[in-house]
Write an enzyme that holds these catalytic residues in place. Sequence first.
Site, mmCIF file in Angstrom:
data_model
loop_
_atom_site.group_PDB
_atom_site.id
_atom_site.type_symbol
_atom_site.label_atom_id
_atom_site.label_comp_id
_atom_site.label_asym_id
_atom_site.label_seq_id
_atom_site.Cartn_x
_atom_site.Cartn_y
_atom_site.Cartn_z
ATOM 1 N N THR A 1 0.912 -1.194 -0.001
ATOM 2 C CA THR A 1 -0.050 -0.033 -0.065
ATOM 3 C C THR A 1 0.746 1.187 0.009
ATOM 4 O O THR A 1 0.670 2.407 -0.552
ATOM 5 C CB THR A 1 -1.003 0.064 1.104
ATOM 6 O OG1 THR A 1 -1.455 -1.217 1.466
ATOM 7 C CG2 THR A 1 -1.801 1.208 1.115
ATOM 8 N N ARG B 1 7.729 -2.809 2.805
ATOM 9 C CA ARG B 1 8.118 -2.810 4.533
ATOM 10 C C ARG B 1 8.347 -4.344 4.711
ATOM 11 O O ARG B 1 7.634 -5.218 4.283
ATOM 12 C CB ARG B 1 6.584 -2.525 5.239
ATOM 13 C CG ARG B 1 6.505 -0.943 5.002
ATOM 14 C CD ARG B 1 5.276 -0.463 5.763
ATOM 15 N NE ARG B 1 4.799 0.601 5.207
ATOM 16 C CZ ARG B 1 3.992 1.549 5.869
ATOM 17 N NH1 ARG B 1 3.290 0.995 7.078
ATOM 18 N NH2 ARG B 1 3.592 2.566 5.197
ATOM 19 N N SER C 1 6.221 3.859 8.634
ATOM 20 C CA SER C 1 5.301 4.597 8.743
ATOM 21 C C SER C 1 4.702 4.386 10.120
ATOM 22 O O SER C 1 5.342 4.291 11.216
ATOM 23 C CB SER C 1 4.349 4.472 7.869
ATOM 24 O OG SER C 1 3.266 5.334 7.923
ATOM 25 N N HIS C 2 3.419 3.745 10.385
ATOM 26 C CA HIS C 2 3.018 3.680 11.603
ATOM 27 C C HIS C 2 3.242 2.181 12.167
ATOM 28 O O HIS C 2 3.041 1.958 13.317
ATOM 29 C CB HIS C 2 1.415 3.457 11.528
ATOM 30 C CG HIS C 2 0.956 2.326 10.436
ATOM 31 N ND1 HIS C 2 1.089 2.413 9.204
ATOM 32 C CD2 HIS C 2 0.452 1.232 10.970
ATOM 33 C CE1 HIS C 2 0.374 1.305 8.888
ATOM 34 N NE2 HIS C 2 0.000 0.381 9.981
ATOM 35 N N ASP D 1 2.074 10.053 13.665
ATOM 36 C CA ASP D 1 2.401 8.582 13.380
ATOM 37 C C ASP D 1 4.015 8.789 13.192
ATOM 38 O O ASP D 1 4.644 9.805 13.126
ATOM 39 C CB ASP D 1 1.877 7.808 12.267
ATOM 40 C CG ASP D 1 2.145 8.145 10.850
ATOM 41 O OD1 ASP D 1 2.495 9.360 10.868
ATOM 42 O OD2 ASP D 1 2.305 7.209 9.995
ATOM 43 N N ASP E 1 6.192 8.744 10.627
ATOM 44 C CA ASP E 1 6.718 9.410 9.616
ATOM 45 C C ASP E 1 5.966 10.922 9.339
ATOM 46 O O ASP E 1 6.242 11.663 8.480
ATOM 47 C CB ASP E 1 6.778 8.981 8.245
ATOM 48 C CG ASP E 1 5.329 8.456 7.529
ATOM 49 O OD1 ASP E 1 4.563 8.165 8.508
ATOM 50 O OD2 ASP E 1 5.261 8.164 6.536
ATOM 51 N N ASP F 1 2.527 11.572 8.673
ATOM 52 C CA ASP F 1 1.534 11.837 7.589
ATOM 53 C C ASP F 1 0.272 11.606 8.359
ATOM 54 O O ASP F 1 -0.716 11.742 7.496
ATOM 55 C CB ASP F 1 1.929 11.259 6.517
ATOM 56 C CG ASP F 1 2.081 9.348 6.299
ATOM 57 O OD1 ASP F 1 2.020 9.149 7.759
ATOM 58 O OD2 ASP F 1 2.164 8.956 5.553
ATOM 59 N N ARG F 2 0.126 10.741 9.489
ATOM 60 C CA ARG F 2 -1.196 10.677 9.930
ATOM 61 C C ARG F 2 -1.399 11.588 11.268
ATOM 62 O O ARG F 2 -0.586 12.245 11.795
ATOM 63 C CB ARG F 2 -1.126 9.077 10.441
ATOM 64 C CG ARG F 2 -1.092 8.131 9.598
ATOM 65 C CD ARG F 2 -1.344 6.699 10.051
ATOM 66 N NE ARG F 2 -1.387 5.730 9.222
ATOM 67 C CZ ARG F 2 -1.729 4.564 9.274
ATOM 68 N NH1 ARG F 2 -2.737 4.139 10.632
ATOM 69 N NH2 ARG F 2 -1.499 3.667 8.198
ATOM 70 N N GLU G 1 -8.519 9.567 4.438
ATOM 71 C CA GLU G 1 -8.701 8.116 4.771
ATOM 72 C C GLU G 1 -9.140 7.961 6.189
ATOM 73 O O GLU G 1 -8.569 8.611 7.095
ATOM 74 C CB GLU G 1 -7.237 7.171 4.438
ATOM 75 C CG GLU G 1 -6.699 7.351 2.800
ATOM 76 C CD GLU G 1 -5.627 6.276 2.800
ATOM 77 O OE1 GLU G 1 -5.988 5.334 2.121
ATOM 78 O OE2 GLU G 1 -4.392 6.644 3.034
ATOM 79 N N GLU G 2 -9.757 6.666 6.290
ATOM 80 C CA GLU G 2 -10.252 6.448 7.776
ATOM 81 C C GLU G 2 -9.191 6.035 8.619
ATOM 82 O O GLU G 2 -9.307 6.047 9.739
ATOM 83 C CB GLU G 2 -11.127 5.141 7.732
ATOM 84 C CG GLU G 2 -10.586 3.911 6.932
ATOM 85 C CD GLU G 2 -9.646 3.064 7.636
ATOM 86 O OE1 GLU G 2 -9.420 3.150 8.735
ATOM 87 O OE2 GLU G 2 -8.679 2.650 6.806
ATOM 88 N N LYS H 1 -0.365 12.450 2.552
ATOM 89 C CA LYS H 1 -1.199 12.978 3.763
ATOM 90 C C LYS H 1 -0.313 13.756 4.746
ATOM 91 O O LYS H 1 1.031 13.474 4.767
ATOM 92 C CB LYS H 1 -2.006 11.991 4.420
ATOM 93 C CG LYS H 1 -1.126 10.784 4.690
ATOM 94 C CD LYS H 1 -1.950 9.458 5.147
ATOM 95 C CE LYS H 1 -1.241 8.398 5.561
ATOM 96 N NZ LYS H 1 -0.883 7.187 5.000
ATOM 97 N N ARG I 1 -8.955 -6.397 7.675
ATOM 98 C CA ARG I 1 -9.346 -5.222 8.205
ATOM 99 C C ARG I 1 -11.023 -5.406 7.851
ATOM 100 O O ARG I 1 -11.292 -5.474 6.772
ATOM 101 C CB ARG I 1 -8.827 -3.876 7.365
ATOM 102 C CG ARG I 1 -7.445 -3.850 7.892
ATOM 103 C CD ARG I 1 -6.865 -2.240 7.528
ATOM 104 N NE ARG I 1 -5.521 -2.193 7.309
ATOM 105 C CZ ARG I 1 -4.496 -2.057 8.397
ATOM 106 N NH1 ARG I 1 -5.158 -2.482 9.598
ATOM 107 N NH2 ARG I 1 -3.232 -1.990 8.102
#
Length: 545
Positions: A20, A24, A115-116, A279, A281, A283-284, A365-366, A378, A498
């Site tokens: 996505t 990773r 990222s997260h 988060d 990086d 972006d969240r 995004e959710e 983001k 998910r």
Amino acid sequence: MSLSIKTVSTRPIAGQKPGTSGLRKKTKVFQEPHFLENFIQSIWTGIGGVAGKVLVLGGDGRHFNSQAAQVVLRMAAAGGAKKVIVGKRALLSTPAASNLIRTRGADGGIILSASHNPGGPEGDFGVKYNTANGGPAPESVTERIFEATKTITEYHIVDSQDVGLRIAETVMLGDMEIEIVDPVEDYAAMMAGIFDFAAIKALFRSGFKMRFDAMHAVTGPYATVLLEEELGAPPGTVINAIPLPDFGQGHPDPNPIWAKPLMDEMMGDHAPDFGAASDGDGDRNMIVGKGCYVTPSDSLAVLAANATLVSGYSGGLKGVARSMPTSKAVDRVAESLGIDCFETPTGWKFFGNLLDAGRATLCGEESAGTGSDHVREKDGLWAVLFWLNVLAVRKCSVADLMTSHWASYGRNYYSRHDYEDVESDAANGLVDHLRGQLADLPGKTFAGLTVESADEFAYDDPVDGSRSEGQGLRIHFDGGARVVMRLSGTGTSGATLRVYLERLETDPARFGIDPQEALAEVIAAAEAIAGIRSRTGRAAPDVIT
Ligand code: VG1
Ligand code: CO
């Protein structure tokens, strides 16, 4: 000064398909011989060579960030890159990297981040490639990179010492220029151009209290400069502000589960007026008021509804876009504004064309990602400043803002249930089985809900006509409730299922219900249709957001 270039023989390594958001893997996998080098060389191949190009480079500071940055610099020099613009200490948040690529007219950029995902020697590492528009590489590019990983036979790397990255200066590595920049400066200047800093300063002067949890990840330095130094929030507003290689052993995912200390404070008796987190990086974002958590889907809707109060968006929005599993709260705002609302697959790369073509201004995004056409990623702190600017103008609490928003548009009750590290065969079996049933579902009733339609989401990009298939299974029920199921593309062990759950409530007397309760029927219907418990062997989700 030319440096000698080593050519190293290698073989394809399986499993280098970007997901996505980049590639990773466990940090230990990235540290295996040739793993990182193979992937970087494949990026060069996928973009038609790095010779003569200008790149941006930075990462979120996690374990292996510095070593990986040195490898990228040596391989860029070996490939004949003209210049690399790198954040001091190899740090750059994802949105700051996107901004630098755009403002410097770079050909692309490499962001070292998972990222997260948790970091550290036992955690995860990642590499993302962004293109000249500043956004994540589209599927056409990641496909070429992946193809290259399957046929690679050698890579090229210069023989040199590490490059010092602690001082903002320009140095040479062989014939390649390296410009080391302050990671925060340009980003902070961009924010000052979008938001009304005077209004936010006045808000803090009036005694408004805020807590920002940087979760020991990359936004610490950004939030400290912006909130405390430029906007006058008292020292201590930003907590966990020092980026650490293992994020202080935390999980830098800003949601009520992983940012629990902040949630506890915000739900407590002495809560500040406003809380936020970001988060790994940067972006969240997570937004939470005193006693009031704001879902990311609602946050996008609120920002869209209030955008013209902010100087950077005072001319109005060209359109909005949300990922398919994100709730339809923003759709209702778009409808009332008379603007387009696009529905894209999960992942920020799908917003790039809409933003470039001027068809969408805000996207979300959710999963706690919100952004706009100011960059092509983001942007966590941007969302936080947007909220502060709206609150400064509207002079009300977060809870009051939400109540008035729901009164105008209705409340989209929303939740995501994650089943993590499920055995891959079981997860694929569940999805395959559900896919096989889709055509027969309409008209059937589960837990009191009748299926109206069911399909697998495919996206036809309205700008370049490209088609992306297999983007999630969705089941719509009579009355507007919906379930979406998909497998994560960012996990590093087993499979993560998910399950996205949504229901619209328009009766104001029912706006105060606990979301899990409000969604009880939808949750039961999802279980009845997909047999999640028996197929995964799990009694309950691992994470509920
Ligand atoms: C998750 C989120 C998705 C987000 C992606 C990258 O992907 O669901 O919305 O774009 O992470 O976010 P997946 O495939 O695991 O569901 V980040 O901040 O981790 O780069
Ligand atoms: Co991120």
